[in-house]
Enzyme design. Structure first.
Site, PDB file in Angstrom:
ATOM      1  N   ASP A   9       0.510  -1.399  -0.127  1.00 43.51           N
ATOM      2  CA  ASP A   9      -0.050   0.090  -0.114  1.00 43.51           C
ATOM      3  C   ASP A   9       1.036   1.311  -0.128  1.00 43.51           C
ATOM      4  O   ASP A   9       1.794   1.211  -0.272  1.00 43.51           O
ATOM      5  CB  ASP A   9      -1.440   0.540   1.304  1.00 43.51           C
ATOM      6  CG  ASP A   9      -2.025   0.674   0.931  1.00 43.51           C
ATOM      7  OD1 ASP A   9      -2.082   2.141   0.720  1.00 43.51           O
ATOM      8  OD2 ASP A   9      -3.625   0.511   1.407  1.00 43.51           O
ATOM      9  N   GLY A  23       4.565   1.850  -1.814  1.00 44.04           N
ATOM     10  CA  GLY A  23       4.958   1.876  -3.108  1.00 44.04           C
ATOM     11  C   GLY A  23       3.334   2.928  -3.649  1.00 44.04           C
ATOM     12  O   GLY A  23       2.521   3.185  -2.435  1.00 44.04           O
ATOM     13  N   ASP A  24       3.565   3.261  -5.121  1.00 44.01           N
ATOM     14  CA  ASP A  24       2.318   3.082  -5.562  1.00 44.01           C
ATOM     15  C   ASP A  24       2.022   2.251  -7.022  1.00 44.01           C
ATOM     16  O   ASP A  24       3.389   1.987  -7.255  1.00 44.01           O
ATOM     17  CB  ASP A  24       2.708   4.764  -6.160  1.00 44.01           C
ATOM     18  CG  ASP A  24       1.480   5.484  -6.897  1.00 44.01           C
ATOM     19  OD1 ASP A  24       0.781   4.773  -7.465  1.00 44.01           O
ATOM     20  OD2 ASP A  24       2.298   6.565  -7.878  1.00 44.01           O
ATOM     21  N   PHE A  25       0.954   2.282  -6.728  1.00 37.29           N
ATOM     22  CA  PHE A  25       0.102   1.205  -7.671  1.00 37.29           C
ATOM     23  C   PHE A  25       0.265   1.185  -8.963  1.00 37.29           C
ATOM     24  O   PHE A  25       0.428   0.659 -10.326  1.00 37.29           O
ATOM     25  CB  PHE A  25      -0.591   0.450  -7.571  1.00 37.29           C
ATOM     26  CG  PHE A  25      -1.947   0.625  -7.106  1.00 37.29           C
ATOM     27  CD1 PHE A  25      -2.201   2.014  -7.550  1.00 37.29           C
ATOM     28  CD2 PHE A  25      -3.101   0.046  -5.804  1.00 37.29           C
ATOM     29  CE1 PHE A  25      -3.919   2.924  -7.530  1.00 37.29           C
ATOM     30  CE2 PHE A  25      -4.034   0.626  -5.824  1.00 37.29           C
ATOM     31  CZ  PHE A  25      -4.624   2.054  -5.989  1.00 37.29           C
ATOM     32  N   HIS A  84     -12.668  -0.380  -7.763  1.00 38.96           N
ATOM     33  CA  HIS A  84     -14.130   0.178  -7.620  1.00 38.96           C
ATOM     34  C   HIS A  84     -14.101   1.469  -7.492  1.00 38.96           C
ATOM     35  O   HIS A  84     -14.862   2.319  -7.409  1.00 38.96           O
ATOM     36  CB  HIS A  84     -15.392  -0.577  -6.390  1.00 38.96           C
ATOM     37  CG  HIS A  84     -15.384  -0.470  -5.282  1.00 38.96           C
ATOM     38  ND1 HIS A  84     -16.308  -0.623  -4.243  1.00 38.96           N
ATOM     39  CD2 HIS A  84     -13.670  -0.562  -4.994  1.00 38.96           C
ATOM     40  CE1 HIS A  84     -15.796  -0.428  -3.116  1.00 38.96           C
ATOM     41  NE2 HIS A  84     -14.045   0.321  -3.040  1.00 38.96           N
TER      42      HIS A  84
HETATM   43  C1  LIG Z   1     -10.511   0.927  -0.360  1.00 45.48           C
HETATM   44  S1  LIG Z   1      -9.253   1.141   0.485  1.00 45.48           S
HETATM   45  C2  LIG Z   1      -9.296  -1.067   0.445  1.00 45.48           C
HETATM   46  C3  LIG Z   1      -8.483  -1.231   1.236  1.00 45.48           C
HETATM   47  C4  LIG Z   1      -8.032  -2.388   1.540  1.00 45.48           C
HETATM   48  N1  LIG Z   1      -7.934  -3.661   0.514  1.00 45.48           N
HETATM   49  C5  LIG Z   1      -9.845  -3.587   2.401  1.00 45.48           C
HETATM   50  O1  LIG Z   1     -10.546  -3.508   1.856  1.00 45.48           O
HETATM   51  O2  LIG Z   1     -10.124  -2.553   3.824  1.00 45.48           O
HETATM   52  C6  LIG Z   1      -8.327   1.636  -0.913  1.00 45.48           C
HETATM   53  C7  LIG Z   1      -7.018   1.782  -0.437  1.00 45.48           C
HETATM   54  O3  LIG Z   1      -5.854   1.963  -1.892  1.00 45.48           O
HETATM   55  C8  LIG Z   1      -5.410   2.489  -1.108  1.00 45.48           C
HETATM   56  N2  LIG Z   1      -4.089   3.723  -2.581  1.00 45.48           N
HETATM   57  C9  LIG Z   1      -4.923   4.226  -2.879  1.00 45.48           C
HETATM   58  N3  LIG Z   1      -4.103   4.739  -3.698  1.00 45.48           N
HETATM   59  C10 LIG Z   1      -2.997   3.945  -3.682  1.00 45.48           C
HETATM   60  C11 LIG Z   1      -1.749   4.239  -4.759  1.00 45.48           C
HETATM   61  N4  LIG Z   1      -1.482   5.102  -5.274  1.00 45.48           N
HETATM   62  N5  LIG Z   1      -0.520   3.074  -4.649  1.00 45.48           N
HETATM   63  C12 LIG Z   1      -0.908   1.913  -3.601  1.00 45.48           C
HETATM   64  N6  LIG Z   1      -2.424   2.311  -2.974  1.00 45.48           N
HETATM   65  C13 LIG Z   1      -2.867   2.738  -2.693  1.00 45.48           C
HETATM   66  C14 LIG Z   1      -5.568   2.948   0.076  1.00 45.48           C
HETATM   67  O4  LIG Z   1      -4.082   3.573   1.211  1.00 45.48           O
HETATM   68  C15 LIG Z   1      -6.739   1.989   0.559  1.00 45.48           C
HETATM   69  O5  LIG Z   1      -5.981   1.629   1.534  1.00 45.48           O
END
Ligand SMILES: C[S@@+](CC[C@H](N)C(=O)[O-])C[C@H]1O[C@@H](n2cnc3c(N)ncnc32)[C@H](O)[C@@H]1O
Length: 325
Positions: free
Chosen positions: A189, A215-217, A235
């Site tokens: 994350d 990191g950054d996906f 989503h």
């Molecule tokens: C809706 S939450 C879902 C978290 C987890 N999968 C859950 O079901 O509880 C979205 C997640 O995407 C992560 N996120 C947003 N942008 C991101 C990025 N550029 N790279 C990695 N993670 C990211 C956020 O930090 C957050 O933890």
């Protein structure tokens, strides 16, 4: 229905000041509750009466308050507690974004960006308190959504390693690792988010089998895991960005690896249930959507995946299993 937004804001108020936590078994006077929560007696009584009119807390004949089954769900220690989720629903950054729904319908743009001038995840990366509320709400929502049953519903027997891409504070990965003790995991994350995950993983007794990966996906995701899981991530994003995330997963995966999305599936027509309002929450906060299985299949194909099967969970959630095509 016309005034129903009053209800979650009243629930939020009780959740914020932890009324349900200080009210244990038996009943308490409002003066006792006000003292224990450091709030004012008269407005607290009015909020509690409003909630009691809906069956959330009960007022006794002598004006004391006691728990009901609904108010107990606001306790921090309730199984599937609603407390953290209600902290987000009543946060001003949350409902102000919803207030821009008419703007979103005109423009397709998220209400959040209209109010705050930047996308929600950028805002959260600069506002630590809001980010904690959001991440806890996501953990809470997972616990009550039923998506948490996914680890029991998928056969991990031939799998050695799993990575939870954008796995937040790690509650889902912890559950997967606990359910399947032969697995090793990676929690990926944003760096600030994984930095807060250690406690949860240690508490679940899986920290020694789990690597934290910041990191950054949109740039890349960790390479060479057997299974790539993403729960409630696609989503969050419009098609172009969702495609980029899926393509980065595809690039990181070996040919025989699997991708598991845990997502709510949108029915093809209006049905009772939470789907359509969750879809509007996606629009207001992120400009994104809850997708149908047909939309997922098409998006996955564009990213180089073949959707191999869907496994229905509860509350409209499903595991979508794909393999590189
Ligand atoms: C809706 S939450 C879902 C978290 C987890 N999968 C859950 O079901 O509880 C979205 C997640 O995407 C992560 N996120 C947003 N942008 C991101 C990025 N550029 N790279 C990695 N993670 C990211 C956020 O930090 C957050 O933890």
């Amino acid at each position: 229905m016309a005034t129903s937004f009053w209800v979650p804001l009243a629930i939020h108020t009780a959740a914020k000041w932890r009324v349900a936590d200080v009210l244990e078994d038996g009943s308490k006077t409002v003066a006792e509750l006000a003292r224990a929560t450091d709030t004012q007696e008269d407005p607290l009584r009015r909020v509690l009466r409003a909630l009691a009119s809906l069956g959330i807390f009960a007022e006794t004949e002598d004006g004391r308050f006691a728990h009901t089954p609904m108010s107990r769900t606001l306790r921090s220690d309730a199984p599937g507690s609603l407390r953290d989720f209600m902290m987000m629903i009543g946060a001003d950054w949350y409902w102000r974004a919803w207030g821009q729904l008419p703007h979103s319908i005109k423009t397709t743009q998220p209400g959040f960006d209209q109010v705050f001038g930047e996308p929600v995840f950028e805002y959260l990366s600069k506002h630590a308190e809001a980010a904690t509320v959001f991440n806890r709400a996501m953990t809470g929502f997972s616990a009550m959504s039923g998506a948490e049953v996914a680890p029991e519903r998928y056969d991990f027997s031939q799998v050695k390693t799993v990575v939870d891409v954008a796995g937040g504070h790690g509650s889902f990965l912890a559950r997967v690792l606990k359910t399947h003790p032969h697995l090793r995991g990676g929690l990926f994350d944003q760096p600030a988010v994984v930095a807060e995950a250690q406690a949860m993983l240690a508490e679940s007794g899986v920290a020694d089998r789990c690597t934290l990966l910041g990191g950054d996906f949109f740039e890349s995701v960790p390479e060479s895991y057997d299974v790539y899981m993403m729960k409630m991530i696609i989503h969050d994003w419009k098609d172009a960005q969702a495609l980029r995330i899926l393509q980065n997963c595809r690039k990181a995966m070996l040919r025989d690896a699997k991708l598991l999305l845990v997502e709510q599936l949108m029915p093809e027509r209006a049905v009772p249930g939470p789907h359509h309002f969750i879809d509007l929450a996606m629009l207001s906060m992120l400009g994104s959507k809850v997708r149908t299985v047909t939309e997922f299949r098409a998006l996955l194909a564009q990213a180089g995946f073949e959707l191999t099967r869907t496994i229905d969970l509860v509350h409209g959630f499903a595991i979508l299993e794909s393999k590189p095509s």
